[in-house]
Design a protein around this motif. Structure first.
Motif, PDB file in Angstrom:
ATOM      1  N   UNK A 262       0.830  -1.207   0.000  1.00 31.98           N
ATOM      2  CA  UNK A 262       0.000   0.000   0.000  1.00 31.98           C
ATOM      3  C   UNK A 262       0.865   1.258   0.000  1.00 31.98           C
ATOM      4  N   UNK A 263       0.297   2.340  -0.452  1.00 32.15           N
ATOM      5  CA  UNK A 263       0.976   3.631  -0.388  1.00 32.15           C
ATOM      6  C   UNK A 263       1.123   4.041   1.073  1.00 32.15           C
ATOM      7  N   UNK A 264       2.177   4.779   1.374  1.00 29.16           N
ATOM      8  CA  UNK A 264       2.427   5.207   2.748  1.00 29.16           C
ATOM      9  C   UNK A 264       1.247   6.017   3.286  1.00 29.16           C
ATOM     10  N   UNK A 265       0.646   6.852   2.456  1.00 31.22           N
ATOM     11  CA  UNK A 265      -0.489   7.671   2.898  1.00 31.22           C
ATOM     12  C   UNK A 265      -1.672   6.807   3.322  1.00 31.22           C
ATOM     13  N   UNK A 266      -1.903   5.697   2.604  1.00 25.23           N
ATOM     14  CA  UNK A 266      -3.017   4.822   2.954  1.00 25.23           C
ATOM     15  C   UNK A 266      -2.732   4.052   4.234  1.00 25.23           C
ATOM     16  N   UNK A 267      -1.497   3.605   4.400  1.00 25.25           N
ATOM     17  CA  UNK A 267      -1.113   2.922   5.644  1.00 25.25           C
ATOM     18  C   UNK A 267      -1.264   3.886   6.816  1.00 25.25           C
ATOM     19  N   UNK A 268      -0.813   5.126   6.619  1.00 27.60           N
ATOM     20  CA  UNK A 268      -0.916   6.145   7.670  1.00 27.60           C
ATOM     21  C   UNK A 268      -2.363   6.323   8.102  1.00 27.60           C
ATOM     22  N   UNK A 269      -3.269   6.398   7.156  1.00 25.85           N
ATOM     23  CA  UNK A 269      -4.681   6.583   7.469  1.00 25.85           C
ATOM     24  C   UNK A 269      -5.238   5.381   8.233  1.00 25.85           C
ATOM     25  N   UNK A 270      -4.840   4.172   7.825  1.00 25.01           N
ATOM     26  CA  UNK A 270      -5.374   2.957   8.457  1.00 25.01           C
ATOM     27  C   UNK A 270      -4.928   2.791   9.900  1.00 25.01           C
TER      28      UNK A 270
END
Length: 319
Positions: A262-270
């Motif tokens: 996953x993109x870092x931004x998506x991991x951050x959100x999760x």
């Protein structure tokens, strides 16, 4: 409802590379002092004594099960151990996966299935630190059956062996940990889940790790005052509520980065961060590598920490 214990064990990714049957007679002592590996033992017949550093000696009897999630220094002996000046016993191989300790001329008075498992998670060290240092379960036949199935599957070369072993180990660990939940376990997740108030807060953190939890909100979930919740959680689980939440978020982030690409931004959100930059700073501080780099390559230290051990040589101690 999310089950924190099931999530926890699944994330550990347990495997079972080695197990053996040991019979014993007379007076004997087998000592282990090495880099930590998860060790388990099931007493099939007879009894023996187990000494684990930091714990009172335990007399193990038929159908007793013991798990040491990170075994560093422990000793197994006959019920009446040899004198301190007597040399440690060297197990003798009888056949593939079968060993003998003690007096070879006497009839065996102990049969025990022992083995090592591995945790393949890149965050295994952190996760294991949240487990009890020693899990001791007495007389649980269901657990005994699972351990024997693990031993049989380890020795056999059947189709889909690794898949079956992985599933059996997950069930075995969950069964062992929940069986020990009502005992005087050392601080950790299992002990926290045995506390009805803390279990609610732990479940909520696992159900919604992305929520910006505060100690006050978690205390409200547990129906405790903020100060009482903080003290009770820290004493029972072994770390503060926010430290536990951070550890769990980082474990999830590692898994997402390694498994899903996953993109870092998506991991951050999760995992509860409002921006990729804030997550990157926290992740780098916690792990020692930036998220993007971590997703591309497994750090060398983690490979060494989680690699499956080589099969023990024929002269390996019974423990």
């Amino acid at each position: 409802m999310v089950d924190p214990l099931a999530e926890f064990v699944t994330l550990l990714q347990p495997g079972a590379p080695f197990s053996k049957m040991v019979s014993a007679a007379g007076s004997w002592r087998v000592r282990r002092a090495e880099a930590g590996r998860p060790f388990y033992a099931l007493i099939l017949d007879g009894s023996c004594r187990l000494d684990v550093t930091g714990h009172a000696p335990i007399t193990l009897e038929k159908d007793d099960f013991v798990l040491i999630p990170a075994a560093y220094d422990f000793t197994m002996t006959s019920r009446e151990p040899p004198a301190p000046d007597v040399a440690d016993t060297v197990p003798v191989p009888l056949s593939d996966g079968v060993f003998r300790v003690g007096d070879p001329g006497e009839e065996a008075d102990l049969r025990v299935l022992v083995g090592y498992c591995v945790f393949a998670s890149p965050d295994a060290a952190l996760l294991v630190s949240l487990l009890p240092r020693l899990v001791f379960v007495r007389g649980e036949k269901r657990l005994s059956n699972l351990v024997q199935m693990v031993g049989e599957e380890t020795r056999e070369r059947r189709p889909a062996r690794e898949v079956v072993l992985a599933r059996l180990l997950e069930v075995l660990l969950i069964e062992a940990l929940r069986s020990a939940a009502g005992t005087a376990a050392s601080p950790g997740l299992v002990r926290g889940l045995a506390d009805i108030r803390l279990a609610i807060a732990l479940r909520r953190m696992h159900e919604d790790p992305a929520r910006p939890w505060t100690v006050a909100e978690l205390a409200n979930e547990a129906a405790l005052s903020r100060s009482m919740f903080f003290e009770r959680f820290t004493r029972t689980v072994g770390i503060t509520p926010m430290a536990y939440l951070l550890a769990w978020r980082m474990a999830l982030a590692k898994d997402l980065l390694r498994q899903n690409g996953l993109a870092v931004s998506e991991v951050a959100e999760r995992v509860g961060y409002g921006s990729a930059s804030a997550f990157s700073v926290a992740f780098t501080r916690h792990v020692g590598l930036a998220p993007m780099r971590y997703g591309r390559e497994r750090p060398e230290g983690e490979v060494l920490a989680t690699a499956a051990p080589r099969a023990a040589p024929a002269s390996a101690p019974a423990g």
